[in-house]
Design a protein around this motif. Structure first.
Motif, PDB file in Angstrom:
ATOM      1  N   TYR A 160       0.815  -1.349  -0.341  1.00 58.50           N
ATOM      2  CA  TYR A 160       0.333  -0.637   0.418  1.00 58.50           C
ATOM      3  C   TYR A 160       0.850   0.810   0.258  1.00 58.50           C
ATOM      4  CZ  TYR A 160      -4.951   1.067   0.960  1.00 58.50           C
ATOM      5  OH  TYR A 160      -6.222   1.041   0.473  1.00 58.50           O
ATOM      6  N   VAL A 161       1.744   0.975   1.224  1.00 58.51           N
ATOM      7  CA  VAL A 161       2.833   2.399   1.612  1.00 58.51           C
ATOM      8  C   VAL A 161       3.297   2.759  -0.029  1.00 58.51           C
ATOM      9  CG1 VAL A 161       4.176   2.047   2.366  1.00 58.51           C
ATOM     10  CG2 VAL A 161       3.831   4.087   2.710  1.00 58.51           C
ATOM     11  N   ARG A 162       4.085   1.790  -0.225  1.00 53.75           N
ATOM     12  CA  ARG A 162       5.308   1.561  -2.060  1.00 53.75           C
ATOM     13  C   ARG A 162       3.983   2.565  -2.587  1.00 53.75           C
ATOM     14  NH1 ARG A 162       6.797  -3.800  -0.491  1.00 53.75           N
ATOM     15  NH2 ARG A 162       5.953  -4.623  -2.071  1.00 53.75           N
ATOM     16  N   LEU A 163       3.104   1.586  -3.213  1.00 54.67           N
ATOM     17  CA  LEU A 163       2.375   2.117  -4.148  1.00 54.67           C
ATOM     18  C   LEU A 163       2.107   3.649  -4.182  1.00 54.67           C
ATOM     19  CD1 LEU A 163       0.936   2.085  -7.219  1.00 54.67           C
ATOM     20  CD2 LEU A 163      -1.255   1.441  -6.008  1.00 54.67           C
ATOM     21  N   ALA A 164       1.437   4.036  -3.174  1.00 53.29           N
ATOM     22  CA  ALA A 164       0.749   5.500  -2.382  1.00 53.29           C
ATOM     23  C   ALA A 164       2.534   6.230  -2.840  1.00 53.29           C
ATOM     24  CB  ALA A 164       0.052   5.848  -1.171  1.00 53.29           C
ATOM     25  N   PHE A 165       3.023   6.136  -1.672  1.00 51.35           N
ATOM     26  CA  PHE A 165       4.335   7.145  -1.658  1.00 51.35           C
ATOM     27  C   PHE A 165       4.805   7.702  -3.737  1.00 51.35           C
ATOM     28  CE2 PHE A 165       8.897   7.743  -2.972  1.00 51.35           C
ATOM     29  CZ  PHE A 165       8.745   8.941  -1.928  1.00 51.35           C
ATOM     30  N   SER A 166       4.851   5.875  -4.845  1.00 53.31           N
ATOM     31  CA  SER A 166       5.500   6.362  -5.522  1.00 53.31           C
ATOM     32  C   SER A 166       4.601   7.462  -7.364  1.00 53.31           C
ATOM     33  CB  SER A 166       5.494   5.365  -6.418  1.00 53.31           C
ATOM     34  OG  SER A 166       5.862   4.928  -7.633  1.00 53.31           O
ATOM     35  N   VAL A 167       2.769   7.243  -6.737  1.00 47.91           N
ATOM     36  CA  VAL A 167       1.574   7.995  -7.258  1.00 47.91           C
ATOM     37  C   VAL A 167       2.328   9.683  -6.733  1.00 47.91           C
ATOM     38  CG1 VAL A 167      -0.312   8.409  -7.646  1.00 47.91           C
ATOM     39  CG2 VAL A 167       0.231   6.069  -7.037  1.00 47.91           C
ATOM     40  N   ALA A 168       2.157   9.511  -5.111  1.00 50.62           N
ATOM     41  CA  ALA A 168       2.554  10.864  -4.781  1.00 50.62           C
ATOM     42  C   ALA A 168       3.973  11.613  -5.602  1.00 50.62           C
ATOM     43  CB  ALA A 168       2.187  11.019  -3.110  1.00 50.62           C
ATOM     44  N   ALA A 169       4.568  10.758  -5.538  1.00 50.15           N
ATOM     45  CA  ALA A 169       5.941  11.114  -5.615  1.00 50.15           C
ATOM     46  C   ALA A 169       6.086  11.578  -7.170  1.00 50.15           C
ATOM     47  CB  ALA A 169       7.761  10.468  -5.454  1.00 50.15           C
ATOM     48  N   HIS A 170       5.651  10.996  -7.981  1.00 48.88           N
ATOM     49  CA  HIS A 170       6.638  10.707  -9.313  1.00 48.88           C
ATOM     50  C   HIS A 170       4.911  11.821 -10.795  1.00 48.88           C
ATOM     51  CE1 HIS A 170       8.394   7.264  -8.299  1.00 48.88           C
ATOM     52  NE2 HIS A 170       9.048   7.528 -10.002  1.00 48.88           N
ATOM     53  N   LEU A 171       3.776  11.362  -9.425  1.00 50.43           N
ATOM     54  CA  LEU A 171       3.228  13.078 -10.705  1.00 50.43           C
ATOM     55  C   LEU A 171       3.533  14.442 -10.643  1.00 50.43           C
ATOM     56  CD1 LEU A 171      -0.290  11.626  -9.781  1.00 50.43           C
ATOM     57  CD2 LEU A 171       1.010  10.844 -11.767  1.00 50.43           C
ATOM     58  N   ASP A 172       2.889  14.984 -11.355  1.00 52.92           N
ATOM     59  CA  ASP A 172       4.103  16.134 -11.544  1.00 52.92           C
ATOM     60  C   ASP A 172       3.525  17.062 -10.349  1.00 52.92           C
ATOM     61  OD1 ASP A 172       5.807  15.323 -12.977  1.00 52.92           O
ATOM     62  OD2 ASP A 172       4.399  15.543 -15.382  1.00 52.92           O
ATOM     63  N   THR A 173       3.280  17.579  -9.409  1.00 46.92           N
ATOM     64  CA  THR A 173       2.979  18.195  -8.699  1.00 46.92           C
ATOM     65  C   THR A 173       4.372  19.082  -7.971  1.00 46.92           C
ATOM     66  OG1 THR A 173       3.384  17.141  -6.302  1.00 46.92           O
ATOM     67  CG2 THR A 173       1.237  16.772  -7.487  1.00 46.92           C
ATOM     68  N   GLU A 174       3.948  20.357  -8.205  1.00 48.25           N
ATOM     69  CA  GLU A 174       4.553  20.811  -7.712  1.00 48.25           C
ATOM     70  C   GLU A 174       5.685  20.822  -6.290  1.00 48.25           C
ATOM     71  OE1 GLU A 174       3.528  22.445 -11.313  1.00 48.25           O
ATOM     72  OE2 GLU A 174       2.175  22.460  -8.699  1.00 48.25           O
ATOM     73  N   ILE A 175       4.623  20.956  -5.354  1.00 50.23           N
ATOM     74  CA  ILE A 175       4.707  20.116  -3.259  1.00 50.23           C
ATOM     75  C   ILE A 175       4.474  18.839  -3.111  1.00 50.23           C
ATOM     76  CG2 ILE A 175       4.282  21.425  -1.402  1.00 50.23           C
ATOM     77  CD1 ILE A 175       2.631  23.444  -2.859  1.00 50.23           C
ATOM     78  N   GLY A 204      13.794  21.300  -8.045  1.00 51.81           N
ATOM     79  CA  GLY A 204      13.155  22.702  -7.705  1.00 51.81           C
ATOM     80  C   GLY A 204      11.885  22.791  -6.787  1.00 51.81           C
ATOM     81  N   ARG A 205      11.114  21.013  -7.089  1.00 53.32           N
ATOM     82  CA  ARG A 205       9.757  21.143  -6.552  1.00 53.32           C
ATOM     83  C   ARG A 205      10.126  21.023  -4.548  1.00 53.32           C
ATOM     84  NH1 ARG A 205       8.487  15.892  -9.124  1.00 53.32           N
ATOM     85  NH2 ARG A 205       6.296  15.513  -7.570  1.00 53.32           N
ATOM     86  N   THR A 206       8.890  21.320  -3.922  1.00 50.30           N
ATOM     87  CA  THR A 206       9.603  21.771  -2.827  1.00 50.30           C
ATOM     88  C   THR A 206       8.581  20.103  -2.125  1.00 50.30           C
ATOM     89  OG1 THR A 206       9.291  23.627  -2.243  1.00 50.30           O
ATOM     90  CG2 THR A 206       8.552  22.627  -0.667  1.00 50.30           C
ATOM     91  N   VAL A 207       9.376  19.757  -0.682  1.00 52.35           N
ATOM     92  CA  VAL A 207       8.688  18.621  -0.031  1.00 52.35           C
ATOM     93  C   VAL A 207       8.960  18.929   2.047  1.00 52.35           C
ATOM     94  CG1 VAL A 207       9.726  16.634   1.116  1.00 52.35           C
ATOM     95  CG2 VAL A 207      10.217  16.927  -1.416  1.00 52.35           C
ATOM     96  N   LEU A 208       7.556  18.942   1.776  1.00 48.07           N
ATOM     97  CA  LEU A 208       7.725  19.183   3.381  1.00 48.07           C
ATOM     98  C   LEU A 208       7.625  17.697   4.543  1.00 48.07           C
ATOM     99  CD1 LEU A 208       4.416  21.325   2.777  1.00 48.07           C
ATOM    100  CD2 LEU A 208       7.121  21.879   3.514  1.00 48.07           C
ATOM    101  N   TYR A 209       8.653  17.037   5.419  1.00 50.93           N
ATOM    102  CA  TYR A 209       8.369  15.828   4.987  1.00 50.93           C
ATOM    103  C   TYR A 209       8.246  16.406   6.958  1.00 50.93           C
ATOM    104  CZ  TYR A 209      10.279  11.194   6.603  1.00 50.93           C
ATOM    105  OH  TYR A 209      10.577  10.308   6.957  1.00 50.93           O
ATOM    106  N   VAL A 210       7.345  14.840   8.045  1.00 53.72           N
ATOM    107  CA  VAL A 210       7.104  15.276   8.967  1.00 53.72           C
ATOM    108  C   VAL A 210       7.197  13.801   9.557  1.00 53.72           C
ATOM    109  CG1 VAL A 210       5.005  15.273  10.796  1.00 53.72           C
ATOM    110  CG2 VAL A 210       4.657  16.796   9.365  1.00 53.72           C
TER     111      VAL A 210
END
Length: 402
Positions: A160-175, A204-210
């Motif tokens: 679950y987390v591998r696919l969810a992270f991969s989607v979030a990281a690879h789609l072209d969002t700026e943040i 050049g994208r921005t990462v927020l990490y809690v």
């Protein structure tokens, strides 16, 4: 593109919580209480999860958000990702936000992995062609290609987390916003994910990490903010934020002596937690004594879980009484002892966190006591410091030549 990825001004978030009247979790209890006390009124007050927070995050920054439980870290991320609305203040986002706040957030259990990839992209405002262009990268990174056409409700938490992270990281969002979900994955995937987030920031994208894990914040982030009880205590270098986190420990430890200020339902509370020897050799047994009060109204036995946490907030070991078949009777006051054998802690300062739980948490006493491990090698041979430089703990081991 605007000058800053995120600009926040006077941000606040309040919740209305019940402060009077007996808390109940069964309808029969509620009806009986209403019959017995028909004139009792429930009172509420506002709880300020975040107060007057202002900051500006430039493009290309990987920002760690650290703080103790209840500091407001997850609340801040939910506001920045527009999952919940602020009570006051302004949030100005310079682009689209991809987020991974909890395992499976945004996934539909009945849909397959393939369908969820397209659904998540559509929710981020992307067209089908745009998603398709990144599809193979997402699948390859996640490692779930064989299960792509299986409903995700049948996935393990790791898949679950591998696919969810991969989607979030690879789609072209700026943040990209991540809330400490990488702990679910295996060590190899965690390392790969951290490398991917560094690449995202370099683009050049921005990462927020809690995170509670200061070592991952140090490895990933270029700056960090420290939150303390809903306020922004510090925003600057990673080392500066971690120093503020550590400096608050003594104050936090004193506050936790008041059981009413600790998390949990309060139906059962710890009255004592003590390490028998606070100053120890690395290979000493760690012995922790504890006492839990009684409550005859609690139905069913409970368990106790103790964590040993290092100075950076990383949990070194969890000792859960369920694993040894030990449960405790709430109708009597319980005094117990936890003896941890063969845990060779590296020199340094560690805290003991103890939790009393059933289906939920009765009491969570973080920083209940301290273990100071002295600078002394438990091994028979002397050598250079680099022989002990890596790893979180020391090990009782032998080499044999054959």
């Amino acid at each position: 593109m605007v000058d800053s990825a995120i600009t926040v001004s006077d941000l606040s978030k309040s919740y209305r919580i019940q402060v009077a009247g007996e808390h109940v979790d069964r309808i029969t209890t509620a009806v009986i209480n209403r019959i017995r006390h028909p004139l009792t009124r429930t009172h509420f007050e506002d709880f300020e999860a975040l107060r007057d927070m202002s900051f500006e995050i430039p493009w290309g920054e990987a920002v760690g958000i650290v703080g103790r439980n209840g500091a407001g870290k997850s609340t801040l991320l939910k506001l920045l990702t527009r999952i919940t609305a602020p009570t006051g203040g302004i949030i100005d986002l310079g682009g689209r936000v991809g987020s991974l706040l909890e395992v499976g957030t945004g996934f539909s259990g009945e849909l397959t992995g393939r369908e969820n990839i397209y659904q998540n992209g559509a929710l981020l405002g992307m067209g089908r062609k745009e998603i398709k262009r990144r599809f193979d990268e997402i699948v390859d990174f996640s490692g779930v290609e064989k299960f792509l056409d299986v409903p995700v409700k049948r996935y393990s938490s790791g898949m679950y987390v591998r696919l969810a992270f991969s989607v979030a990281a690879h789609l072209d969002t700026e943040i990209l916003a991540i809330d400490e979900v990488l702990a679910v994955g295996d060590a190899e995937f965690q390392a790969k994910s951290l490398a991917k987030m560094r690449d995202v920031a370099r683009d050049g994208r921005t990462v927020l990490y809690v995170s509670h894990q200061m070592n991952t914040v140090t490895a990933l982030c270029t700056s960090a903010m420290f939150l303390d009880k809903g306020t922004l205590g510090y925003y600057g270098t990673v080392d500066g934020a971690i120093k503020h986190y550590r400096d608050t420990f003594e104050k936090f430890q004193l506050e936790q002596l008041d059981a009413h200020k600790r998390p949990g339902s309060g139906q059962l509370r710890l009255s004592r937690v003590a390490v028998t020897e606070q100053t120890q050799e690395p290979d000493d047994d760690k012995v922790i004594e504890f006492t839990v009060g009684r409550n005859v109204d609690v139905v069913g036995k409970y368990f106790v879980s103790a964590h040993i946490t290092d100075v950076n907030g990383a949990v070194v070991v969890q000792c859960d009484s369920r694993l040894t078949g030990q449960w405790f009777d709430p109708s009597d006051e319980q005094s117990g002892v936890l003896r941890i054998k063969n845990l060779w802690l590296k020199p340094g300062r560690y805290t003991v966190d103890v939790f009393v739980c059933q289906s939920g948490v009765f009491d969570a006493w973080e920083g209940a006591d301290v273990i100071e491990v002295i600078e002394h090698s438990p091994y028979p041979e002397l050598t250079t410091d680099d022989a002990l430089a890596h790893g979180m703990v020391l090990a009782d081991f032998e080499f044999e030549a054959r």
